[in-house]
Write an enzyme that holds these catalytic residues in place. Sequence first.
Site, PDB file in Angstrom:
ATOM      1  N   GLU A 294      41.716  57.251  13.683  1.00  0.00           N
ATOM      2  CA  GLU A 294      41.113  57.715  14.900  1.00  0.00           C
ATOM      3  C   GLU A 294      41.436  57.473  15.901  1.00  0.00           C
ATOM      4  OE1 GLU A 294      36.695  55.520  14.448  1.00  0.00           O
ATOM      5  OE2 GLU A 294      36.577  56.517  12.247  1.00  0.00           O
ATOM      6  N   ASP A 373      33.124  55.348   4.568  1.00  0.00           N
ATOM      7  CA  ASP A 373      32.336  54.379   5.953  1.00  0.00           C
ATOM      8  C   ASP A 373      31.110  54.402   5.593  1.00  0.00           C
ATOM      9  OD1 ASP A 373      32.857  54.108   8.755  1.00  0.00           O
ATOM     10  OD2 ASP A 373      33.162  55.437   9.207  1.00  0.00           O
ATOM     11  N   GLU A 401      24.676  51.754  10.815  1.00  0.00           N
ATOM     12  CA  GLU A 401      24.672  52.802  11.290  1.00  0.00           C
ATOM     13  C   GLU A 401      24.802  54.115  11.052  1.00  0.00           C
ATOM     14  OE1 GLU A 401      29.550  53.230  12.131  1.00  0.00           O
ATOM     15  OE2 GLU A 401      28.944  55.027  12.800  1.00  0.00           O
TER      16      GLU A 401
END
Length: 831
Positions: A294, A373, A401
């Site tokens: 990333e 994820d 998240e």
Amino acid sequence: MLRILLLYLCALAAAENGSQGWLRYAPVPCDKACQDALPSSIVTLDRNETSPVYVAGQELQQGIQRIFNKTVPINYDNCAAPSSIIVGTLRDYNCSTQDIPELGEDGFVLNTTGDTVQLLGHNQRGALYAAFEYLSMLAQGNLSQVAYASDAHAPIRQVNEWDNMDGSIERGYAGPSIFFANGTVVDDLTRAREYARLLASIKINGIVVNNVNANATLLEPRNLDGLRRIADVFRPYGVQIGVSLNFASPRDFGGLDTFDPLDPSVVSWWENVTDQIYQRVPDLAGYLVKASSEGQPGPLTYNRTLAEGANVLARALQPHGGILMFRAFVYDNNLNESKWKADRANAAVDYFKPLDGEFEENVIVQIKYGPIDFQVREPASPLFANLNRTNVAIELQVTQEYLGQQCHLVYLPPLWKTVLNFDLRVDRKASPVRDAISGKTFNRPLGGWTAVVNVGTNSTWLGSHLAMSNLYAYGRLAWDPMADSEDILQDWIRLTFGSDNQVLDKITEMSMASWPAYENYTGNLGEQTLTDIIYTHYGPNPASQDNNGWGQWTRADAQGIGMDRTVGNGTGYAGQYPEEVAQLYEDIDTTPDDLVLWFHHVNYTHRLHSGKTVIQHFYDAHYSGAETAHSFVDMWESLRDKIDQERYDDVLTRLVYQAGHSIVWRDAIANFYHNLSDIPDETQRVGNHPWRIEAESMALSGYKPYAVYPFETASNATAIITTSNSTTGTASTTLSIPSGAYNLAINYYDLYGGSSLWTVYRNDDQIGQWTGDTKLGHIPSIYLDGHSATRVTFRDVEFRSGDVLRIVGEPDGTEPAPLDYVALLPGGVVD
Ligand code: GCW
């Protein structure tokens, strides 16, 4: 004056702001017999005030004082005293000749059956764990006789904090950092100390204090001095600190012209930095690195392997006894969806399997529980089955998240257990993931656990009282993954809210129902959470999964949905598992429904094992999930007299919000797939809302219609906004409904950038008023969308046919007092 002061102090003592977490030590009723049975002294086998054993003595004294209002003196060398609690290491304990079992690292003995209570650790940390465990019993009113030894499931039991040097926290929902502000370590580490205490009480022994997207300025001398202060605060609780490193530091911070891990100048630069850190923090746990992922720099920049990169850091740590946690979260985020066989889920095994055996012995590859994820459901990462000569740890997320950002109650252990208990069938033998991470499956010396927690300065730590059950349970499971999710939860409830049976039952019921409900009203059948992956990761946006390089694709089109990850026709991912598991997932008939869209691309009309079609399952699950979320409000309200006002109100606000947002989710996902597939809901709920009045259909003045994007995040795809930032808007309608009491739900958008004021009237009577500034902690949005969509409800309002319902919106800042619809709901109707 004194009286006033005393009253004030009492009020302070009683403040239930969550800062003590599960270590509240609320008074437990204790009659004379109970008082007599309490120990009369504490013997602490270490006088050093910064030792965990000393801290254990203090904790015992304060805990017993608070729980039983009994002052118990502490002695340091009087092990013979009957009726005392003895806390210390086995090595320092020479008061009795009785047999003590063999203990592993951090293990302990807890024995209340003899003249004395023995709290004995293999090391200092173990003794502290025994003390906290004993106190946990007492705080739950459990004075029973027990004698057992307890050992850790794995040596690595860490938390990660994604704190940035400026004090912000990536994916943190509870305010700014307790460690950093303005580029450096904060002066006041009081909260850090309280956090250390909470972590020790759940047997966590390591904390990485800064973000894996690491800033090299952490290595400035003043910040290394700051790390020393943080370590000093955590050390007495047996918690070692670690730091995340930026792989390009030698170049970007150190002034070298390269960060090539095989360049000799880079090697010695890292050695030197490591020496400097260990001078300040001699017991540093080690480093954590996110490399070549990333946008983070890494060894791949120089065509070096991930192992070559990891090993340079690992070798620098070896003379100091440190470990390197190296993240397996490495993938290409520019994948091309037009390639049927491209698959982000393949990345970890593709990158790491060829490197198995090439990592130094003090490297631990840190693997997220699933291959993508932290989604609401993922299969276990196949990497756990593919590294037999490399240490591994699992990475979980306590911070929610993709799972409601602490604004939705989601008790996570049942989700974690789907992975921990998953049998990988390595060599056709039982090999649950939990055995891979303890090192058992492949006979590895090191391994364990980490969880991203992201506590903040909010007094509740995570921004929500109920979310703390996840942190508590994480520690409990990292010590013993066989512990039952519900048992752990109930310990947490008793410690946090007391032992009332109704409190216990209701919070248990809602927590245990929460992850299934969240999965129901977000992404089903293994198609990921369906939140907006490009923007906030919070509200619904199913389209955001596809048509970009991130590889979280659903491949949804008018006919079907799902990723074909078979070997026969798809990306080949299923083949990354050992044979038996690979076969299970290769075949749609043996793939469990809850992962069918993860592994197979099917038509919406495909029939599941349950007998339903995929599309009807979507509809039904979303309606049922939202109903469950609504039931949490009722359950919580049934506890009104049993919970202190402060926490009662705070939790209620969040649950009411969650119930409203579950409708936003439900409608968005159901409308999206209804629109795409053109297949109606068998029971005609989707797109059919008899109790709603669309704002755009009301008589408007100062308001205008607004087409919302994504369309599915507004009822009828349309909302209204004020005609300018300074115009007051009015929307009104004359009701033609049977007279009676209704719950009046109003859906509006709470945007970042303003606090509009809305007032609602029935004829000329004001029913209520609210502002658009809820600060619940999730990432806000500047748009009208699924993140900002919010519902307010006024209950039991009497309406008669012919009444005029009028809403007046005053815009503020860039928030144009947006409204979506109103619903007049007869009692019991959820819509
Ligand atoms: O899920 C993603 C998060 C990023 C995070 C990354 C990671 C720290 O959205 O914010 O970066 O995972 O785990 O590295």
